[in-house]
Design a protein around this motif. Structure first.
Motif, PDB file in Angstrom:
ATOM      1  N   MET A   1       0.839  -1.192   0.000  1.00  0.00           N
ATOM      2  CA  MET A   1       0.000   0.000   0.000  1.00  0.00           C
ATOM      3  C   MET A   1       0.882   1.254   0.000  1.00  0.00           C
ATOM      4  O   MET A   1       1.837   1.338   0.754  1.00  0.00           O
ATOM      5  CB  MET A   1      -0.888  -0.044   1.255  1.00  0.00           C
ATOM      6  CG  MET A   1      -1.789   1.159   1.450  1.00  0.00           C
ATOM      7  SD  MET A   1      -2.946   1.364   0.094  1.00  0.00           S
ATOM      8  CE  MET A   1      -3.336   3.065   0.238  1.00  0.00           C
ATOM      9  N   ALA A   2       0.540   2.210  -0.851  1.00  0.00           N
ATOM     10  CA  ALA A   2       1.330   3.435  -0.964  1.00  0.00           C
ATOM     11  C   ALA A   2       1.391   4.160   0.372  1.00  0.00           C
ATOM     12  O   ALA A   2       0.455   4.149   1.158  1.00  0.00           O
ATOM     13  CB  ALA A   2       0.722   4.337  -2.027  1.00  0.00           C
ATOM     14  N   PHE A   3       2.510   4.841   0.602  1.00  0.00           N
ATOM     15  CA  PHE A   3       2.709   5.605   1.827  1.00  0.00           C
ATOM     16  C   PHE A   3       2.306   7.056   1.559  1.00  0.00           C
ATOM     17  O   PHE A   3       2.776   7.670   0.606  1.00  0.00           O
ATOM     18  CB  PHE A   3       4.182   5.518   2.249  1.00  0.00           C
ATOM     19  CG  PHE A   3       4.521   6.397   3.414  1.00  0.00           C
ATOM     20  CD1 PHE A   3       4.072   6.087   4.690  1.00  0.00           C
ATOM     21  CD2 PHE A   3       5.281   7.555   3.235  1.00  0.00           C
ATOM     22  CE1 PHE A   3       4.385   6.903   5.763  1.00  0.00           C
ATOM     23  CE2 PHE A   3       5.593   8.374   4.311  1.00  0.00           C
ATOM     24  CZ  PHE A   3       5.147   8.044   5.580  1.00  0.00           C
ATOM     25  N   VAL A   4       1.408   7.588   2.387  1.00  0.00           N
ATOM     26  CA  VAL A   4       0.952   8.973   2.213  1.00  0.00           C
ATOM     27  C   VAL A   4       1.684   9.860   3.219  1.00  0.00           C
ATOM     28  O   VAL A   4       1.584   9.666   4.424  1.00  0.00           O
ATOM     29  CB  VAL A   4      -0.582   9.085   2.413  1.00  0.00           C
ATOM     30  CG1 VAL A   4      -1.043  10.524   2.225  1.00  0.00           C
ATOM     31  CG2 VAL A   4      -1.320   8.164   1.450  1.00  0.00           C
ATOM     32  N   ASN A   5       2.465  10.816   2.688  1.00  0.00           N
ATOM     33  CA  ASN A   5       3.209  11.750   3.528  1.00  0.00           C
ATOM     34  C   ASN A   5       2.405  13.056   3.606  1.00  0.00           C
ATOM     35  O   ASN A   5       2.393  13.841   2.659  1.00  0.00           O
ATOM     36  CB  ASN A   5       4.592  11.996   2.911  1.00  0.00           C
ATOM     37  CG  ASN A   5       5.486  12.844   3.800  1.00  0.00           C
ATOM     38  OD1 ASN A   5       5.020  13.757   4.473  1.00  0.00           O
ATOM     39  ND2 ASN A   5       6.771  12.541   3.784  1.00  0.00           N
ATOM     40  N   LEU A   6       1.709  13.244   4.731  1.00  0.00           N
ATOM     41  CA  LEU A   6       0.819  14.406   4.885  1.00  0.00           C
ATOM     42  C   LEU A   6       1.609  15.715   4.919  1.00  0.00           C
ATOM     43  O   LEU A   6       1.177  16.716   4.365  1.00  0.00           O
ATOM     44  CB  LEU A   6      -0.021  14.260   6.162  1.00  0.00           C
ATOM     45  CG  LEU A   6      -0.981  13.058   6.196  1.00  0.00           C
ATOM     46  CD1 LEU A   6      -1.585  12.882   7.570  1.00  0.00           C
ATOM     47  CD2 LEU A   6      -2.071  13.179   5.145  1.00  0.00           C
ATOM     48  N   VAL A  11       2.330  11.207  -2.148  1.00  0.00           N
ATOM     49  CA  VAL A  11       1.994   9.787  -2.094  1.00  0.00           C
ATOM     50  C   VAL A  11       3.231   9.060  -2.639  1.00  0.00           C
ATOM     51  O   VAL A  11       3.701   9.365  -3.729  1.00  0.00           O
ATOM     52  CB  VAL A  11       0.769   9.459  -2.979  1.00  0.00           C
ATOM     53  CG1 VAL A  11       0.531   7.957  -3.020  1.00  0.00           C
ATOM     54  CG2 VAL A  11      -0.476  10.161  -2.457  1.00  0.00           C
ATOM     55  N   GLN A  12       3.770   8.137  -1.848  1.00  0.00           N
ATOM     56  CA  GLN A  12       4.939   7.381  -2.302  1.00  0.00           C
ATOM     57  C   GLN A  12       4.489   6.005  -2.781  1.00  0.00           C
ATOM     58  O   GLN A  12       3.924   5.231  -2.012  1.00  0.00           O
ATOM     59  CB  GLN A  12       5.960   7.241  -1.168  1.00  0.00           C
ATOM     60  CG  GLN A  12       6.605   8.574  -0.817  1.00  0.00           C
ATOM     61  CD  GLN A  12       7.486   8.490   0.420  1.00  0.00           C
ATOM     62  OE1 GLN A  12       7.734   7.416   0.951  1.00  0.00           O
ATOM     63  NE2 GLN A  12       7.944   9.634   0.889  1.00  0.00           N
ATOM     64  N   MET A  68      -5.583  13.182  -5.480  1.00  0.00           N
ATOM     65  CA  MET A  68      -6.231  13.960  -4.423  1.00  0.00           C
ATOM     66  C   MET A  68      -5.388  15.172  -3.997  1.00  0.00           C
ATOM     67  O   MET A  68      -5.236  15.449  -2.803  1.00  0.00           O
ATOM     68  CB  MET A  68      -6.514  13.054  -3.217  1.00  0.00           C
ATOM     69  CG  MET A  68      -7.579  12.010  -3.500  1.00  0.00           C
ATOM     70  SD  MET A  68      -7.562  10.552  -2.427  1.00  0.00           S
ATOM     71  CE  MET A  68      -7.068  11.154  -0.851  1.00  0.00           C
ATOM     72  N   GLY A  69      -4.768  15.843  -4.983  1.00  0.00           N
ATOM     73  CA  GLY A  69      -3.964  17.037  -4.696  1.00  0.00           C
ATOM     74  C   GLY A  69      -2.557  16.754  -4.197  1.00  0.00           C
ATOM     75  O   GLY A  69      -1.795  17.666  -3.894  1.00  0.00           O
TER      76      GLY A  69
END
Length: 201
Positions: A1-6, A11-12, A68-69
């Motif tokens: 699952m992709a890693f989301v860096n807020l 999105v990695q 998503m931006g």
């Protein structure tokens, strides 16, 4: 699952080049690295195992679009090809978002290609992922060897062996000359982006 860096609004996504030993996975990554050097923010890291190696680097391709931006950062990995490094392969597959299966077109590699594809299916299953559902592109590498008089399988034969059930995108390529290396990468990025958009919504 992709890693989301807020924090960085990124999105990695992790894309892995899989396939039999000496099939051209590393050559693919080296070609991509040389072509996109100015966009790659890390060095190519090589983890050596005896007689084989795992390579990886990450980059932020231009005009890839956003999810998503969020910007999308792609991490490319290769796995060691030899069966004895299966534990390493399995470890590298953790969190995979898309796979390029690099098959060796040489006639004598026919069995190795099929064993390696089966091994990919088994290792994905460990993480409850299906080879039929994950973004996947088949690359039939070393097509250039035919000109040197080396026996290679026909494209049709490889399709029958490896893509009869999967029915995924496949490309004839030469990682050495760069033929279809970038189109392979673009295809897997496109499939992975579509998959991630569905998952992250």
């Amino acid at each position: 699952m992709a890693f989301v860096n807020l924090k960085n609004r990124e999105v990695q996504a992790k894309i892995i080049y899989y396939g039999p030993g000496r099939g051209g996975k590393t050559t693919n990554l080296e070609y991509v690295f040389s072509k996109f050097r100015q966009r790659i923010q890390s060095e190519m890291v090589s983890i050596k195992t005896h007689g084989d190696r795992t390579l990886f680097f990450d980059f932020l391709p231009f005009d890839i679009g956003k999810i998503m931006g969020y910007d999308v950062r792609i991490q490319l990995y290769t796995v060691p090809g030899q069966i004895k490094y299966n534990a390493t392969r399995r470890l590298v597959l953790k969190g995979v978002d898309g796979v390029v299966f690099v098959a060796d077109s040489r006639v004598e590699q026919r069995r190795d290609n099929m064993i390696s594809l089966k091994n990919l299916q088994e290792n994905l299953a460990v993480y409850k992922k299906s080879i039929f559902k994950i973004p996947l592109v088949l690359q039939y590498n070393k097509r250039d060897l035919e000109k040197e008089g080396i026996a290679v399988m026909s494209f049709e034969q490889m399709e029958k062996d490896l893509n009869g059930q999967l029915k995924v995108s496949s490309l004839a390529a030469s990682a050495l000359s760069g033929e279809n290396v970038i189109p392979t990468l673009k295809k897997i990025i496109s499939l992975t982006m579509t998959s991630l958009q569905r998952t992250l919504k």
